[in-house]
Design an enzyme around this catalytic site. Structure first.
Site, PDB file in Angstrom:
ATOM      1  N   SER A 197       0.868  -1.115  -0.050  1.00  0.00           N
ATOM      2  CA  SER A 197       0.024  -0.035   0.026  1.00  0.00           C
ATOM      3  C   SER A 197       0.820   1.438  -0.046  1.00  0.00           C
ATOM      4  O   SER A 197       0.351   2.475   0.429  1.00  0.00           O
ATOM      5  CB  SER A 197      -0.970  -0.057   1.185  1.00  0.00           C
ATOM      6  OG  SER A 197      -1.492  -1.213   1.195  1.00  0.00           O
ATOM      7  N   ARG A 198       2.069   0.982  -0.548  1.00  0.00           N
ATOM      8  CA  ARG A 198       3.052   2.256  -0.718  1.00  0.00           C
ATOM      9  C   ARG A 198       3.521   2.724   0.701  1.00  0.00           C
ATOM     10  O   ARG A 198       3.925   4.006   0.953  1.00  0.00           O
ATOM     11  CB  ARG A 198       2.481   3.263  -1.527  1.00  0.00           C
ATOM     12  CG  ARG A 198       2.241   3.232  -2.837  1.00  0.00           C
ATOM     13  CD  ARG A 198       3.822   2.786  -3.410  1.00  0.00           C
ATOM     14  NE  ARG A 198       3.675   2.478  -4.848  1.00  0.00           N
ATOM     15  CZ  ARG A 198       3.654   1.386  -5.472  1.00  0.00           C
ATOM     16  NH1 ARG A 198       3.631   0.414  -4.577  1.00  0.00           N
ATOM     17  NH2 ARG A 198       3.579   1.100  -6.909  1.00  0.00           N
TER      18      ARG A 198
END
Length: 220
Positions: A197-198
């Site tokens: 999810s970065r």
């Protein structure tokens, strides 16, 4: 913009990987960044990352504009990171004007980056001599033949310069004075581990006024 370019742009925009191989916490890292770098470098070597010693070197010229290129780290220890090059190249002139650099290792297979910044100095002549004499003969002759970053009219002229060096020096070429090593003394080192999810893990080391390393987590 035509349809083909739109399709290309869309395909680039859609390129993404959700990183999931590992994590990095403050508890996972060593007290100093050189030890931590050594750990990650060993893991990159064991994972057989292609050219794990390849790094981007960024410098700034007299006009204030940055430039970067890939070079190979050849040594590192508690004093810093060493690479070798032509002192009269563009990067050599940049470092003469602004003796600071930024290094970047990107080990894609491990989803890791290491960013290193600091002051740069030439290493001693004896250190440069020792490394130069350890290189393959053709690499030593190439260092003599090439005026790195200067223009040349053709490949044939470059090969003619190599032949002249080979004829003149044979199997024992001396290190040219314009070629040798630089050492970057780090004052900032960041370890980046890709996460889902970065929400990547980023651990930053900075050298304080007492030459002690401060370790902090950065937001992704």
């Amino acid at each position: 913009m035509n349809m083909q370019n739109q399709q290309i742009d869309k395909s680039i925009a859609d390129l993404r990987i959700d990183y999931s191989q590992a994590s990095l916490s403050e508890a996972d890292t060593a007290a100093d960044p050189i030890t931590q770098f050594g750990k990650w470098f060993d893991e990159a070597m064991r994972a057989e990352v292609p050219e794990a010693n390849a790094m981007s070197l960024a410098t700034v010229g007299s006009n204030g504009r940055p430039s970067s290129r890939i070079v190979l780290i050849k040594q590192f220890d508690e004093h810093g990171f060493i690479w070798f090059t032509n002192f009269e190249s563009r990067k050599g002139h940049d470092l003469e004007e602004h003796p600071y650099g930024a290094l970047l290792f990107h080990w894609v297979e491990l989803e890791r980056q290491v960013r290193i910044e600091g002051r740069v100095e030439k290493i001693s002549d004896s250190e440069s001599d020792a490394y130069f004499n350890s290189r393959p003969l053709r690499s030593r002759l190439g260092a003599i033949a090439s005026a790195q970053s200067e223009t040349i009219a053709s490949r044939e002229l470059l090969e003619a310069e190599y032949a002249k060096a080979e004829q003149k020096f044979g199997d024992n070429p001396p290190r040219p004075k314009h070629w040798g090593g630089y050492r970057l003394f780090p004052d900032t080192v960041e370890f980046w581990q890709g996460r889902r999810s970065r929400l990547h893990d980023r651990i930053l080391y900075t050298l304080d006024a007492d030459d002690k390393w401060l370790r902090q987590r950065l937001q992704p």
